[in-house]
Write a protein that holds these residues in place. Structure first.
Motif, PDB file in Angstrom:
ATOM      1  N   GLY A   1       0.825  -1.205   0.000  1.00 15.57           N
ATOM      2  CA  GLY A   1       0.000   0.000   0.000  1.00 15.57           C
ATOM      3  C   GLY A   1       0.852   1.245   0.000  1.00 15.57           C
ATOM      4  N   PRO A   2       0.555   2.206  -0.867  1.00 14.70           N
ATOM      5  CA  PRO A   2       1.419   3.382  -1.030  1.00 14.70           C
ATOM      6  C   PRO A   2       1.374   4.370   0.125  1.00 14.70           C
ATOM      7  CG  PRO A   2      -0.543   3.596  -2.378  1.00 14.70           C
ATOM      8  CD  PRO A   2      -0.576   2.209  -1.810  1.00 14.70           C
ATOM      9  N   ASP A   3       0.319   4.377   0.930  1.00 15.60           N
ATOM     10  CA  ASP A   3       0.146   5.415   1.939  1.00 15.60           C
ATOM     11  C   ASP A   3       0.261   4.896   3.368  1.00 15.60           C
ATOM     12  OD1 ASP A   3      -0.353   7.315  -0.078  1.00 15.60           O
ATOM     13  OD2 ASP A   3      -2.439   6.653  -0.199  1.00 15.60           O
ATOM     14  N   VAL A   4       0.841   3.719   3.561  1.00 16.37           N
ATOM     15  CA  VAL A   4       0.931   3.139   4.898  1.00 16.37           C
ATOM     16  C   VAL A   4       2.067   3.795   5.666  1.00 16.37           C
ATOM     17  CG1 VAL A   4       1.275   1.040   6.231  1.00 16.37           C
ATOM     18  CG2 VAL A   4       0.047   0.946   4.054  1.00 16.37           C
ATOM     19  N   ASP A   5       1.742   4.414   6.771  1.00 18.22           N
ATOM     20  CA  ASP A   5       2.747   5.030   7.644  1.00 18.22           C
ATOM     21  C   ASP A   5       2.071   5.301   8.981  1.00 18.22           C
ATOM     22  OD1 ASP A   5       4.899   6.218   8.777  1.00 18.22           O
ATOM     23  OD2 ASP A   5       4.912   8.000   7.498  1.00 18.22           O
ATOM     24  N   GLU A   6       2.136   4.342   9.887  1.00 19.41           N
ATOM     25  CA  GLU A   6       1.408   4.472  11.144  1.00 19.41           C
ATOM     26  C   GLU A   6       2.208   3.938  12.313  1.00 19.41           C
ATOM     27  OE1 GLU A   6      -2.194   2.451  10.178  1.00 19.41           O
ATOM     28  OE2 GLU A   6      -1.393   0.476  10.627  1.00 19.41           O
ATOM     29  N   ARG A   7       1.991   4.560  13.462  1.00 18.50           N
ATOM     30  CA  ARG A   7       2.596   4.150  14.722  1.00 18.50           C
ATOM     31  C   ARG A   7       1.453   3.787  15.663  1.00 18.50           C
ATOM     32  NH1 ARG A   7       5.347   5.498  11.072  1.00 18.50           N
ATOM     33  NH2 ARG A   7       7.179   6.857  11.062  1.00 18.50           N
ATOM     34  N   VAL A   8       1.490   2.586  16.193  1.00 15.49           N
ATOM     35  CA  VAL A   8       0.360   2.098  16.979  1.00 15.49           C
ATOM     36  C   VAL A   8       0.857   1.355  18.217  1.00 15.49           C
ATOM     37  CG1 VAL A   8      -1.196   1.886  15.007  1.00 15.49           C
ATOM     38  CG2 VAL A   8       0.290  -0.031  15.592  1.00 15.49           C
ATOM     39  N   ARG A   9      -0.039   1.140  19.165  1.00 18.27           N
ATOM     40  CA  ARG A   9       0.198   0.206  20.268  1.00 18.27           C
ATOM     41  C   ARG A   9      -0.723  -0.972  20.046  1.00 18.27           C
ATOM     42  NH1 ARG A   9       3.443   1.348  24.311  1.00 18.27           N
ATOM     43  NH2 ARG A   9       2.506  -0.206  25.675  1.00 18.27           N
ATOM     44  N   VAL A  10      -0.164  -2.162  20.113  1.00 15.94           N
ATOM     45  CA  VAL A  10      -0.903  -3.356  19.763  1.00 15.94           C
ATOM     46  C   VAL A  10      -0.673  -4.442  20.802  1.00 15.94           C
ATOM     47  CG1 VAL A  10      -0.835  -2.900  17.274  1.00 15.94           C
ATOM     48  CG2 VAL A  10       1.024  -4.190  18.341  1.00 15.94           C
ATOM     49  N   ARG A  11      -1.505  -5.460  20.737  1.00 21.88           N
ATOM     50  CA  ARG A  11      -1.328  -6.701  21.483  1.00 21.88           C
ATOM     51  C   ARG A  11      -1.436  -7.857  20.495  1.00 21.88           C
ATOM     52  NH1 ARG A  11      -2.950  -6.442  27.230  1.00 21.88           N
ATOM     53  NH2 ARG A  11      -3.557  -4.313  27.768  1.00 21.88           N
ATOM     54  N   VAL A  12      -0.754  -8.951  20.783  1.00 25.04           N
ATOM     55  CA  VAL A  12      -0.951 -10.178  20.024  1.00 25.04           C
ATOM     56  C   VAL A  12      -2.175 -10.885  20.572  1.00 25.04           C
ATOM     57  CG1 VAL A  12       0.031 -12.386  19.348  1.00 25.04           C
ATOM     58  CG2 VAL A  12       1.507 -10.382  19.546  1.00 25.04           C
ATOM     59  N   THR A  13      -3.048 -11.329  19.685  1.00 21.10           N
ATOM     60  CA  THR A  13      -4.250 -12.040  20.106  1.00 21.10           C
ATOM     61  C   THR A  13      -4.494 -13.218  19.179  1.00 21.10           C
ATOM     62  OG1 THR A  13      -6.609 -11.794  20.636  1.00 21.10           O
ATOM     63  CG2 THR A  13      -5.801 -10.607  18.723  1.00 21.10           C
ATOM     64  N   ASP A  14      -5.185 -14.210  19.682  1.00 14.12           N
ATOM     65  CA  ASP A  14      -5.520 -15.364  18.852  1.00 14.12           C
ATOM     66  C   ASP A  14      -7.029 -15.452  18.675  1.00 14.12           C
ATOM     67  OD1 ASP A  14      -6.539 -16.462  21.211  1.00 14.12           O
ATOM     68  OD2 ASP A  14      -4.803 -17.768  21.530  1.00 14.12           O
ATOM     69  N   ALA A  15      -7.477 -16.492  17.993  1.00 17.41           N
ATOM     70  CA  ALA A  15      -8.896 -16.623  17.677  1.00 17.41           C
ATOM     71  C   ALA A  15      -9.735 -16.896  18.921  1.00 17.41           C
ATOM     72  CB  ALA A  15      -9.100 -17.741  16.660  1.00 17.41           C
TER      73      ALA A  15
ATOM     74  N   GLY B   1      -9.339 -15.273  21.719  1.00 19.89           N
ATOM     75  CA  GLY B   1      -9.428 -14.046  22.498  1.00 19.89           C
ATOM     76  C   GLY B   1      -8.328 -13.851  23.509  1.00 19.89           C
ATOM     77  N   ALA B   2      -7.374 -14.782  23.596  1.00 16.68           N
ATOM     78  CA  ALA B   2      -6.227 -14.592  24.485  1.00 16.68           C
ATOM     79  C   ALA B   2      -5.377 -13.447  23.958  1.00 16.68           C
ATOM     80  CB  ALA B   2      -5.401 -15.874  24.562  1.00 16.68           C
ATOM     81  N   VAL B   3      -4.856 -12.621  24.848  1.00 12.64           N
ATOM     82  CA  VAL B   3      -4.068 -11.466  24.422  1.00 12.64           C
ATOM     83  C   VAL B   3      -2.763 -11.399  25.195  1.00 12.64           C
ATOM     84  CG1 VAL B   3      -6.060 -10.094  23.713  1.00 12.64           C
ATOM     85  CG2 VAL B   3      -5.243  -9.938  26.067  1.00 12.64           C
ATOM     86  N   GLY B   4      -1.744 -10.845  24.536  1.00  8.04           N
ATOM     87  CA  GLY B   4      -0.464 -10.616  25.180  1.00  8.04           C
ATOM     88  C   GLY B   4      -0.371  -9.196  25.707  1.00  8.04           C
ATOM     89  N   SER B   5       0.813  -8.823  26.160  1.00  9.40           N
ATOM     90  CA  SER B   5       1.049  -7.493  26.705  1.00  9.40           C
ATOM     91  C   SER B   5       1.089  -6.458  25.578  1.00  9.40           C
ATOM     92  CB  SER B   5       2.382  -7.461  27.457  1.00  9.40           C
ATOM     93  OG  SER B   5       2.402  -8.424  28.486  1.00  9.40           O
ATOM     94  N   PRO B   6       0.681  -5.212  25.848  1.00  7.45           N
ATOM     95  CA  PRO B   6       0.735  -4.175  24.809  1.00  7.45           C
ATOM     96  C   PRO B   6       2.172  -3.757  24.516  1.00  7.45           C
ATOM     97  CG  PRO B   6       0.060  -3.222  26.897  1.00  7.45           C
ATOM     98  CD  PRO B   6       0.124  -4.711  27.116  1.00  7.45           C
ATOM     99  N   PHE B   7       2.428  -3.364  23.286  1.00  8.60           N
ATOM    100  CA  PHE B   7       3.756  -2.890  22.900  1.00  8.60           C
ATOM    101  C   PHE B   7       3.622  -1.975  21.684  1.00  8.60           C
ATOM    102  CE2 PHE B   7       2.899  -6.877  20.766  1.00  8.60           C
ATOM    103  CZ  PHE B   7       3.333  -6.689  19.460  1.00  8.60           C
ATOM    104  N   PRO B   8       4.604  -1.094  21.453  1.00  8.20           N
ATOM    105  CA  PRO B   8       4.555  -0.197  20.301  1.00  8.20           C
ATOM    106  C   PRO B   8       4.963  -0.909  19.017  1.00  8.20           C
ATOM    107  CG  PRO B   8       6.536   0.218  21.577  1.00  8.20           C
ATOM    108  CD  PRO B   8       5.746  -0.814  22.343  1.00  8.20           C
ATOM    109  N   TRP B   9       4.308  -0.567  17.942  1.00  5.95           N
ATOM    110  CA  TRP B   9       4.587  -1.177  16.639  1.00  5.95           C
ATOM    111  C   TRP B   9       4.413  -0.105  15.573  1.00  5.95           C
ATOM    112  CZ3 TRP B   9       7.095  -5.434  15.973  1.00  5.95           C
ATOM    113  CH2 TRP B   9       7.104  -6.086  14.728  1.00  5.95           C
ATOM    114  N   ALA B  10       4.941  -0.357  14.402  1.00 13.21           N
ATOM    115  CA  ALA B  10       4.779   0.564  13.278  1.00 13.21           C
ATOM    116  C   ALA B  10       4.538  -0.231  12.012  1.00 13.21           C
ATOM    117  CB  ALA B  10       6.010   1.454  13.121  1.00 13.21           C
ATOM    118  N   ARG B  11       3.810   0.360  11.097  1.00 10.02           N
ATOM    119  CA  ARG B  11       3.641  -0.185   9.747  1.00 10.02           C
ATOM    120  C   ARG B  11       4.007   0.920   8.774  1.00 10.02           C
ATOM    121  NH1 ARG B  11      -1.333  -1.197   8.087  1.00 10.02           N
ATOM    122  NH2 ARG B  11      -0.702  -2.836   6.648  1.00 10.02           N
ATOM    123  N   ILE B  12       4.842   0.579   7.786  1.00 13.03           N
ATOM    124  CA  ILE B  12       5.320   1.589   6.863  1.00 13.03           C
ATOM    125  C   ILE B  12       5.454   0.992   5.469  1.00 13.03           C
ATOM    126  CG2 ILE B  12       7.737   1.145   7.468  1.00 13.03           C
ATOM    127  CD1 ILE B  12       8.191   4.196   7.174  1.00 13.03           C
ATOM    128  N   GLY B  13       4.893   1.682   4.472  1.00 11.99           N
ATOM    129  CA  GLY B  13       5.000   1.251   3.092  1.00 11.99           C
ATOM    130  C   GLY B  13       6.277   1.767   2.456  1.00 11.99           C
TER     131      GLY B  13
END
Length: 257
Positions: A173-187, A189-201
């Motif tokens: 995607g040409p316009d992807v540039d985001e900074r987020v806080r996320v958790r890992v989750t499964d189907a 509904g179990a979730v892990g600890s929050p951490f900072p992540w980024a997505r960039i095209g």
């Protein structure tokens, strides 16, 4: 690869893991998925947005797209965020000295079981061979580590040799540039600890890389995935570039999209 190997000034050997408490990628849905080799698994934002994680591909052998990337590597290779180790194993099979690093104990254990070498270490901690790696890899979205790609690019400059090659997989995607806080989750509904992540095209990465003192030497797309190869602007070999891709990769001057 076992014991100790030296190549291009980088010493790689079995080393003790850095002690740490369970956290972001430990004892959570990600670790369980790596142990089974199956998803589904997602990154989840607080607003409910989900990004699927391709666990089955990560836990499989390196595919044609991966191998085309790995054939570009030069010298000793540092795989940052190596996950379950498919790239470390494949590079070892190609005869490349390689070390994987990951903060997940499950990822490091799986990489070592494949016969690769990996350390449980953050890229922002002290690492062996700093300033002497020939190639560093940020594949499978790992340019997002730490949530600030600019800081990560600065760190990669410290790890690589002056002429070193950095290969980054970018978000489609040409316009992807985001900074987020996320958790890992499964189907379930179990979730892990929050951490900072980024997505960039690719376009956003190229702008950021230029400001950080990197120049693009190639960019390409293959198998629905997008890649950029970078070198430092002050590299000694101004005419040096990444090795040409094989037929499995489609080299393109187009922006990712």
């Amino acid at each position: 690869m076992s014991g100790v190997r030296e190549a291009t000034g980088v010493r790689i050997g079995r080393q003790a893991d850095t002690p740490r408490e369970s956290g972001t990628w430990s004892n959570d849905p990600y670790s369980r998925a790596l142990r089974t080799g199956r998803g589904p698994l997602f990154l989840r934002r607080a607003d409910g947005w989900l990004l699927p994680l391709d666990v089955e591909r990560w836990c499989a052998e390196a595919d044609a797209v991966d191998l085309a990337v790995l054939r570009r590597c030069e010298g000793a290779v540092l795989d940052v965020g190596c996950g379950p180790g498919r790239l470390v194993a494949a590079l070892g099979a190609l005869g490349r000295p390689v070390l994987g690093i990951d903060v997940s104990a499950a990822a490091v254990a799986r990489t070592n079981r494949l016969g690769g070498q990996a350390l449980r270490r953050s890229v922002f901690e002290s690492l062996p061979g700093e300033g002497r790696w020939g190639t560093a890899l940020l594949i499978d979205g790992n340019v997002g580590i730490g949530g600030e790609p600019g800081a990560l690019l600065d760190r990669m400059a410290q790890l690589l040799d002056m002429d070193g090659l950095l290969i980054v997989e970018t978000a489609p995607g040409p316009d992807v540039d985001e900074r987020v806080r996320v958790r890992v989750t499964d189907a379930r509904g179990a979730v892990g600890s929050p951490f900072p992540w980024a997505r960039i095209g690719t376009p956003a990465l190229l702008r950021l890389a230029e400001r950080a003192g990197w120049r693009a030497v190639d960019q390409w797309a293959a198998g629905g995935r997008c890649f950029v190869a970078l070198r430092r602007c002050d590299a000694r070999s101004a005419n040096s570039s990444a090795e040409p891709p094989n037929s499995a990769a489609v080299t393109s001057s187009q922006r990712a999209g």
